[in-house]
Design a protein around this motif. Structure first.
Motif, PDB file in Angstrom:
ATOM      1  N   PHE A  20      -1.013  -0.335 -47.046  1.00 45.42           N
ATOM      2  CA  PHE A  20      -2.151  -0.713 -46.201  1.00 45.42           C
ATOM      3  C   PHE A  20      -1.697  -0.788 -44.762  1.00 45.42           C
ATOM      4  N   ALA A  21      -2.119   0.192 -43.961  1.00 47.07           N
ATOM      5  CA  ALA A  21      -1.654   0.256 -42.568  1.00 47.07           C
ATOM      6  C   ALA A  21      -2.365  -0.792 -41.728  1.00 47.07           C
ATOM      7  N   GLU A  22      -1.611  -1.454 -40.882  1.00 46.89           N
ATOM      8  CA  GLU A  22      -2.190  -2.467 -40.015  1.00 46.89           C
ATOM      9  C   GLU A  22      -2.888  -1.853 -38.813  1.00 46.89           C
ATOM     10  N   THR A  23      -2.469  -0.654 -38.409  1.00 43.46           N
ATOM     11  CA  THR A  23      -3.055  -0.002 -37.245  1.00 43.46           C
ATOM     12  C   THR A  23      -4.394   0.624 -37.623  1.00 43.46           C
ATOM     13  N   THR A  24      -5.452   0.328 -36.877  1.00 44.58           N
ATOM     14  CA  THR A  24      -6.750   0.909 -37.141  1.00 44.58           C
ATOM     15  C   THR A  24      -6.890   2.226 -36.397  1.00 44.58           C
ATOM     16  N   LEU A  25      -7.884   3.020 -36.807  1.00 44.58           N
ATOM     17  CA  LEU A  25      -8.106   4.324 -36.197  1.00 44.58           C
ATOM     18  C   LEU A  25      -8.366   4.211 -34.703  1.00 44.58           C
ATOM     19  N   GLU A  26      -9.085   3.146 -34.311  1.00 46.62           N
ATOM     20  CA  GLU A  26      -9.430   2.980 -32.905  1.00 46.62           C
ATOM     21  C   GLU A  26      -8.194   2.733 -32.028  1.00 46.62           C
ATOM     22  N   ASP A  27      -7.091   2.267 -32.634  1.00 53.13           N
ATOM     23  CA  ASP A  27      -5.888   1.956 -31.865  1.00 53.13           C
ATOM     24  C   ASP A  27      -5.047   3.190 -31.567  1.00 53.13           C
ATOM     25  N   ILE A  28      -5.246   4.269 -32.311  1.00 56.40           N
ATOM     26  CA  ILE A  28      -4.336   5.412 -32.252  1.00 56.40           C
ATOM     27  C   ILE A  28      -4.721   6.359 -31.118  1.00 56.40           C
ATOM     28  N   THR A  29      -3.726   6.726 -30.313  1.00 59.93           N
ATOM     29  CA  THR A  29      -3.921   7.760 -29.301  1.00 59.93           C
ATOM     30  C   THR A  29      -3.001   8.929 -29.606  1.00 59.93           C
ATOM     31  N   VAL A  30      -3.435  10.138 -29.247  1.00 59.34           N
ATOM     32  CA  VAL A  30      -2.631  11.338 -29.464  1.00 59.34           C
ATOM     33  C   VAL A  30      -2.652  12.182 -28.201  1.00 59.34           C
ATOM     34  N   ILE A  31      -1.662  13.062 -28.073  1.00 56.75           N
ATOM     35  CA  ILE A  31      -1.573  13.938 -26.908  1.00 56.75           C
ATOM     36  C   ILE A  31      -1.673  15.412 -27.295  1.00 56.75           C
ATOM     37  N   SER A  32      -1.467  15.730 -28.575  1.00 57.33           N
ATOM     38  CA  SER A  32      -1.308  17.123 -28.989  1.00 57.33           C
ATOM     39  C   SER A  32      -2.598  17.924 -28.972  1.00 57.33           C
ATOM     40  N   ALA A  33      -3.746  17.262 -29.063  1.00 55.99           N
ATOM     41  CA  ALA A  33      -5.003  17.993 -29.198  1.00 55.99           C
ATOM     42  C   ALA A  33      -5.430  18.686 -27.917  1.00 55.99           C
ATOM     43  N   THR A  34      -5.153  18.065 -26.753  1.00 57.26           N
ATOM     44  CA  THR A  34      -5.592  18.637 -25.479  1.00 57.26           C
ATOM     45  C   THR A  34      -4.523  18.598 -24.394  1.00 57.26           C
ATOM     46  N   LYS A  35      -3.273  18.276 -24.748  1.00 56.32           N
ATOM     47  CA  LYS A  35      -2.165  18.121 -23.789  1.00 56.32           C
ATOM     48  C   LYS A  35      -2.347  16.924 -22.861  1.00 56.32           C
ATOM     49  N   THR A  36      -3.182  15.980 -23.270  1.00 55.55           N
ATOM     50  CA  THR A  36      -3.338  14.744 -22.520  1.00 55.55           C
ATOM     51  C   THR A  36      -3.700  13.633 -23.490  1.00 55.55           C
ATOM     52  N   THR A  37      -3.405  12.397 -23.137  1.00 55.40           N
ATOM     53  CA  THR A  37      -3.615  11.277 -24.052  1.00 55.40           C
ATOM     54  C   THR A  37      -5.096  10.998 -24.246  1.00 55.40           C
ATOM     55  N   GLN A  38      -5.509  10.921 -25.536  1.00 50.55           N
ATOM     56  CA  GLN A  38      -6.886  10.601 -25.888  1.00 50.55           C
ATOM     57  C   GLN A  38      -6.900   9.723 -27.124  1.00 50.55           C
ATOM     58  N   LYS A  39      -7.919   8.897 -27.241  1.00 49.02           N
ATOM     59  CA  LYS A  39      -8.151   8.178 -28.483  1.00 49.02           C
ATOM     60  C   LYS A  39      -8.519   9.184 -29.568  1.00 49.02           C
ATOM     61  N   ILE A  40      -8.027   8.957 -30.764  1.00 47.14           N
ATOM     62  CA  ILE A  40      -8.245   9.919 -31.831  1.00 47.14           C
ATOM     63  C   ILE A  40      -9.730  10.071 -32.171  1.00 47.14           C
ATOM     64  N   ASN A  41     -10.516   9.007 -31.979  1.00 44.51           N
ATOM     65  CA  ASN A  41     -11.959   9.089 -32.246  1.00 44.51           C
ATOM     66  C   ASN A  41     -12.686   9.991 -31.258  1.00 44.51           C
ATOM     67  N   ALA A  42     -12.060  10.259 -30.097  1.00 50.26           N
ATOM     68  CA  ALA A  42     -12.714  11.052 -29.052  1.00 50.26           C
ATOM     69  C   ALA A  42     -12.292  12.518 -29.091  1.00 50.26           C
ATOM     70  N   ILE A  43     -11.617  12.946 -30.163  1.00 50.37           N
ATOM     71  CA  ILE A  43     -11.091  14.308 -30.265  1.00 50.37           C
ATOM     72  C   ILE A  43     -11.922  15.102 -31.255  1.00 50.37           C
ATOM     73  N   THR A  44     -12.266  16.318 -30.903  1.00 48.91           N
ATOM     74  CA  THR A  44     -13.066  17.158 -31.800  1.00 48.91           C
ATOM     75  C   THR A  44     -12.210  17.808 -32.884  1.00 48.91           C
ATOM     76  N   SER A  45     -10.940  18.088 -32.598  1.00 51.45           N
ATOM     77  CA  SER A  45     -10.076  18.791 -33.542  1.00 51.45           C
ATOM     78  C   SER A  45      -9.814  17.944 -34.784  1.00 51.45           C
ATOM     79  N   ASN A  46      -9.429  18.641 -35.864  1.00 52.86           N
ATOM     80  CA  ASN A  46      -8.966  17.959 -37.061  1.00 52.86           C
ATOM     81  C   ASN A  46      -7.544  17.449 -36.815  1.00 52.86           C
ATOM     82  N   VAL A  47      -7.391  16.144 -36.632  1.00 47.88           N
ATOM     83  CA  VAL A  47      -6.103  15.547 -36.303  1.00 47.88           C
ATOM     84  C   VAL A  47      -5.796  14.447 -37.316  1.00 47.88           C
ATOM     85  N   GLU A  48      -4.565  14.442 -37.812  1.00 50.21           N
ATOM     86  CA  GLU A  48      -4.088  13.344 -38.643  1.00 50.21           C
ATOM     87  C   GLU A  48      -2.808  12.796 -38.033  1.00 50.21           C
ATOM     88  N   VAL A  49      -2.591  11.498 -38.177  1.00 46.77           N
ATOM     89  CA  VAL A  49      -1.433  10.846 -37.591  1.00 46.77           C
ATOM     90  C   VAL A  49      -0.690  10.063 -38.667  1.00 46.77           C
TER      91      VAL A  49
END
Length: 617
Positions: A20-49
């Protein structure tokens, strides 16, 4: 094994507990989808972390093991730790996935299979970002299946340290430590981790006891350094360096007791200057990847040395409320030394635009468009692009739909282009082909997600496929891969989490309708994690692999298909937090001692046991 049977197995695992992961989806940011930091909920691509907590809970040793937990990903491996490993993203070949370490290219320009996954260990990883689907419109070459970006850990404020030691089957030892310090002005983070094992035979005929053959040992030393300095509130500089120093035994085909060793000494470094003002955010960077490896047999030594240098700049310009445009350019050189001594270069320019429309069609719509132009010294120039659309339905709470379409390409390696001919039994066989052109890919996916459930249909078409046919050549025609991914994750009761995913490749065939080898056409994966007892976590996971074929060569030099799928592997993990600083853990790999192979006549681990201790301050 049917899906009904698998559901019963998952239910039985549920009774024994899991993760059971303590980190929620809203907490996760990624850079790989657009070459800049974004919240995972704001990304259109299929992304898993995959997070560091996920890695600890499951007791993974390698990045491949972690990736294999995801929907749409399978792997094949020519033996145990350190042997040749391929990762298939949505059925596409390993060379079609761009792999990065902190944004630095990990794909080996001197080889054939893209990234050398065999040497990627997990100890210093903060998260692994997996972006599925064609991504060349953002990243350029070799991102036809997607992008895997491995983000190493960053220090926290103050002085901190970690240490771990683990031992287990096959005389396996894992140990390492890290030390870091961070202030408002600077940070330094250094880690060193070792994996050492006597291993088991890489090669064993099906049905044979692996103890009847010699062991193939492996040693991996991975060192990582990160340094950063803040000049002021708007300007900073970051430096990252990773060294992977590995040596392992392997077996040439048909010779389980042969003497063969592979050595690797790869380095990945970058320096990045970041400037932020009221108008934009600018990143100016230089990156270098070096590859030094040798294959040593009783007959000869074959070295492969290469280097990739990259220089670039990006500028992210916000506008509107949540909108931005990112523009940039990069220049890369690819070199192969030793017997080939060839190189080529690439200049690219790219732009990504991202818009968020609130209140549109009773919800929120996110639209992302990317376009990239690449000029090569050796190949024709390439235009690639990507468009993504996501709609968050506010009138049906929890419903999200998305669509992504992209084009991509994968360039030939310098080995495929220029490797000299080889001689065997009096015959000369061509290898390199200077007239090779890049493979091209067109892909799209459609996703419907409702609360804890999601289903994705994906479709890939690959043209100009590079294959070995009397030397490396482009093959006319279109290879096709399509299928579905289904995921489900829910906290069933307090502190008890169930996660499941199912992948089915409807079509995975070449231009002539022949099945592409070593792809698992059907997989089902389940994990349960329990945190209901203070300081204790207990977990279990299983993987079922359906039909998968490999190819064998008969004595008369004809080829035949052989089944390597249709098996289930179950693993157990547990950890206990003795104090805030100390944790003990254990794991059982392949609980039922399932005998299986991911590559025909290459061994996999029997039942194995491991225990360890982690400490931090």
């Amino acid at each position: 094994m049917t899906i009904k049977t698998l559901s019963l197995v998952a239910a039985s695992l549920l009774l024994t507990q899991t993760s059971f992961a303590e980190t929620t989806l809203e907490d996760i940011t990624v850079i790989s989808a657009t070459k800049t930091t974004q919240k995972i909920n704001a990304i259109t691509s299929n992304v898993e972390v995959i997070t560091a907590q996920d890695i600890e809970d499951r007791g993974y040793t390698t990045v491949t093991q972690a990736l294999n937990s995801l929907a749409g990903i399978s792997f094949s491996q020519n033996g145990g730790l350190g042997t040749n490993t391929s990762v298939y993203v949505r059925g596409m070949d390993s060379k079609s996935t761009l792999v990065l370490i902190d944004g630095i290219r990990y794909n080996d320009i001197t080889g054939l299979s893209g990234a050398p996954f065999a040497h990627l260990m997990v100890e210093d990883i903060a998260q692994i970002e997996v972006v599925k689907g064609a991504q060349s419109g953002i990243w350029g070459a070799d991102a036809a299946a997607g992008v895997i970006n491995i983000i190493t850990k960053n220090p926290e404020n103050g002085v901190h340290g970690t240490a771990h030691i683990e031992g287990g089957s096959f005389n396996t030892k894992k140990y390492g430590a890290s030390i870091s310090t961070k202030t408002d002005s600077y940070y330094i983070d250094v880690s060193h981790n070792v994996v050492d094992t006597d291993g088991f035979t890489a090669q064993a005929p099906q049905g044979e006891d692996i103890d009847n053959f010699e062991d193939d040992a492996y040693n991996n030393k991975t060192t990582s350094v990160k340094v950063g300095y803040n000049f002021n509130e708007t300007n900073k500089i970051d430096f990252a360096y990773t060294l992977i120093d590995a040596e392992g035994d392997y077996d040439t085909f048909g010779n389980p007791d042969g003497i063969a060793t592979a050595t690797t000494k790869d380095t990945f470094s970058s320096i990045n200057f970041n400037h932020v003002d009221s108008f934009n955010e600018v990143n100016l960077y230089a990156k270098r990847s070096t590859f030094e490896r040798e294959f040593i047999t009783e007959y000869d030594t074959t070295p492969f040395d290469g280097q990739v240098d990259e220089y670039g700049i990006t500028s992210k310009i916000p506008y509107g409320t949540e909108d931005f445009v990112l523009v940039g350019a990069d220049y890369k050189t690819f070199e192969h030394e030793n017997s080939i001594n060839k190189d080529f270069d690439n200049t690219g320019i790219f732009v990504t635009n991202n818009n968020t429309f609130k209140g549109f069609m009773g919800g929120t719509t996110i639209l992302t468009e990317s376009l990239r132009y690449d000029s090569y010294s050796t190949f024709d120039n390439e235009f690639t692009g990507k468009i993504g659309l996501k709609h968050i339905h506010e009138n049906i709470e929890g419903l999200v739909t998305s669509f992504n379409y992209g084009t991509a390409y994968s360039v030939p390696t310098l080995y495929q282009l220029y490797a000299p001919s080889t001689s065997f039994d009096g015959f000369t066989y061509p290898v390199g082909n200077e007239n090779l052109e890049p493979e091209t890919t067109e892909s799209y996916d459609i996703t419907v997600a409702y609360k804890d459930f999601a289903i994705t249909y994906f479709n890939n078409k690959i043209d100009n496929l590079i294959e070995y046919t009397n030397g490396y050549n482009n093959v006319d025609g279109t290879s096709k891969i399509d299928g579905i991914e289904i995921t489900y994750s829910k906290e069933i009761i307090a502190d008890l989490q169930l996660s499941m995913n199912y992948t089915n490749l409807f079509t995975v065939e070449d231009k002539d309708g022949n099945d592409l080898k070593r792809r698992a056409t059907e997989t089902f994966k389940a994990a349960v994690d329990y945190y209901g007892v203070a300081k204790l976590h207990i977990g279990a996971d299983l993987e079922y692999v359906g039909s998968r074929t490999d190819v064998i060569f008969n004595p008369d030099y004809t080829k035949s298909d052989v089944e390597t799928g249709k098996y289930t592997v179950v693993n157990l993990t547990a950890d206990y937090q003795i104090t805030k600083a100390f944790q003990v853990y254990g794991k059982i790999v392949n609980l039922t001692d399932e005998e299986y192979q991911t590559v025909y006549e290459y061994a996999t681990s029997p039942r194995a046991f491991y225990v360890g201790v982690r400490a931090k301050f």
